[in-house]
Scaffold this active site. Sequence first.
Site, mmCIF file in Angstrom:
data_model
loop_
_atom_site.group_PDB
_atom_site.id
_atom_site.type_symbol
_atom_site.label_atom_id
_atom_site.label_comp_id
_atom_site.label_asym_id
_atom_site.label_seq_id
_atom_site.Cartn_x
_atom_site.Cartn_y
_atom_site.Cartn_z
ATOM 1 N N ASP A 14 93.066 87.181 -16.205
ATOM 2 C CA ASP A 14 93.986 85.975 -16.146
ATOM 3 C C ASP A 14 93.735 85.055 -17.294
ATOM 4 O O ASP A 14 92.558 84.370 -17.311
ATOM 5 C CB ASP A 14 93.714 85.101 -14.692
ATOM 6 C CG ASP A 14 94.267 86.022 -13.553
ATOM 7 O OD1 ASP A 14 93.965 87.316 -13.682
ATOM 8 O OD2 ASP A 14 94.690 85.431 -12.699
ATOM 9 N N ASN A 73 100.801 84.925 -8.371
ATOM 10 C CA ASN A 73 101.355 83.820 -7.314
ATOM 11 C C ASN A 73 101.962 82.920 -8.118
ATOM 12 O O ASN A 73 102.528 81.901 -7.623
ATOM 13 C CB ASN A 73 100.293 83.536 -6.386
ATOM 14 C CG ASN A 73 99.055 83.259 -7.134
ATOM 15 O OD1 ASN A 73 98.425 83.899 -7.680
ATOM 16 N ND2 ASN A 73 98.563 81.781 -6.905
ATOM 17 N N HIS A 74 101.702 82.653 -9.594
ATOM 18 C CA HIS A 74 102.193 81.386 -10.109
ATOM 19 C C HIS A 74 103.158 81.868 -11.074
ATOM 20 O O HIS A 74 103.617 80.915 -11.773
ATOM 21 C CB HIS A 74 100.879 81.003 -11.089
ATOM 22 C CG HIS A 74 99.669 80.234 -10.313
ATOM 23 N ND1 HIS A 74 99.918 79.291 -9.174
ATOM 24 C CD2 HIS A 74 98.439 80.571 -10.413
ATOM 25 C CE1 HIS A 74 98.833 78.917 -8.869
ATOM 26 N NE2 HIS A 74 97.904 79.767 -9.372
ATOM 27 N N HIS A 181 93.282 87.713 -10.009
ATOM 28 C CA HIS A 181 93.477 86.392 -9.228
ATOM 29 C C HIS A 181 92.353 85.487 -9.100
ATOM 30 O O HIS A 181 92.500 84.356 -9.060
ATOM 31 C CB HIS A 181 94.279 86.881 -7.987
ATOM 32 C CG HIS A 181 94.434 85.432 -7.158
ATOM 33 N ND1 HIS A 181 95.251 84.402 -7.423
ATOM 34 C CD2 HIS A 181 93.759 85.304 -6.010
ATOM 35 C CE1 HIS A 181 95.407 83.411 -6.523
ATOM 36 N NE2 HIS A 181 94.511 83.918 -5.562
ATOM 37 N N HIS A 183 89.747 84.923 -10.653
ATOM 38 C CA HIS A 183 89.086 84.491 -11.857
ATOM 39 C C HIS A 183 87.712 84.586 -12.202
ATOM 40 O O HIS A 183 86.801 84.377 -13.071
ATOM 41 C CB HIS A 183 89.503 83.130 -12.248
ATOM 42 C CG HIS A 183 90.838 82.720 -12.168
ATOM 43 N ND1 HIS A 183 91.261 81.643 -12.673
ATOM 44 C CD2 HIS A 183 92.037 83.444 -12.018
ATOM 45 C CE1 HIS A 183 92.530 81.621 -12.819
ATOM 46 N NE2 HIS A 183 93.158 82.756 -12.246
HETATM 47 FE FE LIG Z 1 95.122 83.468 -12.107
HETATM 48 FE FE LIG Z 2 96.675 84.156 -8.957
#
Ligand SMILES: [Fe+2]
Ligand SMILES: [Fe+2]
Length: 269
Positions: A14, A73-74, A181, A183
Site C-alpha cells: 500500500d 476498501n478505499h 491492507h 500496512h
Molecule cells: Fe491501505
Molecule cells: Fe485497505
Amino acid sequence: MDVKNGAGILFVGDVVGGIGRRTLLSLLPLLRERFEPTFVIVNGENVAGGIGITPKNADQLFDAGVDVITLGNHTYRHREIYPYLDEHERIIRPANFLRSQPGHGWCTVTRDGVRLGVVSLSGNLFMNAAKPAFPTADEALYALRDQVDHVLVDMHGEATSEKVGIGWYLDGRVTAVVGTHTHIPTADARVLPGGTAYITDVGMTGPRGGVIGVKREQAIESMATRMPVRFETSDDDPWLNGVLIRAADEPMRALSIEQLLEPAPRDVR
Ligand SMILES: [Fe+2]
Ligand SMILES: [Fe+2]
C-alpha cells in the site's frame, strides 16, 4: 535458458500519500537494476493523500512502469476514478465487490513471453466486501484458465487468519498470494508446500513514523481522548515495503519470495 525461468514479480505494499509515491518512484529504478523484475505490481489504494486514488495518480504510476495497480476498501473515495476503473484494464479493485460497482477484479499482462494474471480480493472479516472471497477466487481462476502462466492474488484483508486461510486454499493453484491492507509487514514470507509464494501482509510504502500512515500525534489524540480528530498523512520516516517473487518455469509455481524493506533515500525524506 527459458525466458520464463525465474521471472520476477515485484509487488509493492500500500503506497500512502505523496510521500509514499515519492518513495516508490525514487526506489523503483534501483529495485529494477537489482532484481530485474519482469512485472511490477503496486497496491495503490492510499496514494491520493492517504486515501483512495485519482486518475492522475494512476497515470503517474503507469508512466513509471508499473504494470498493474491493485486496490482495496478505499477504492471509491474519489469519484473521478470511477470511469477510469471501467476504462483501464490494468487497475483492479476487489473481485468480490458487486458487479454493479465500478471497475473489475482481475486482469492479465504479458511481458517477455510470460503471461501473468493478477486478482484483487477483499477479505470478509472486518471488511465491507459484498461477496465471499473464497468462491470469488475460484471464479477468477476459472475465468483466467488457459490465458495465463502465472497468477498473483492480492488478498486485501484485516484478519491474519483469513489471509493465512486463503493462502492455504490457493496453495498449488496460483503462483503467489500476498496480503495487503494492515500496512504492517509480517515475518512469514515463504513458499507453501504446493508451490505458492505467500506472505500475510506485505506492509506499507509510506511513513513508518506515523500510525499506519496517519500523523502519530493525531492518531494518538484520537485513541487517547475518544474525540473526533482530523487526520493528515504523516511524512515521517518513509520506507518501501515489498516482496520479490521468483516464478518457476512450471505454471502457477514460485521458486522463492523475498521480503524487501527499504528506507527512502535521503532526498525523499
Ligand atoms: Fe491501505
Ligand atoms: Fe485497505
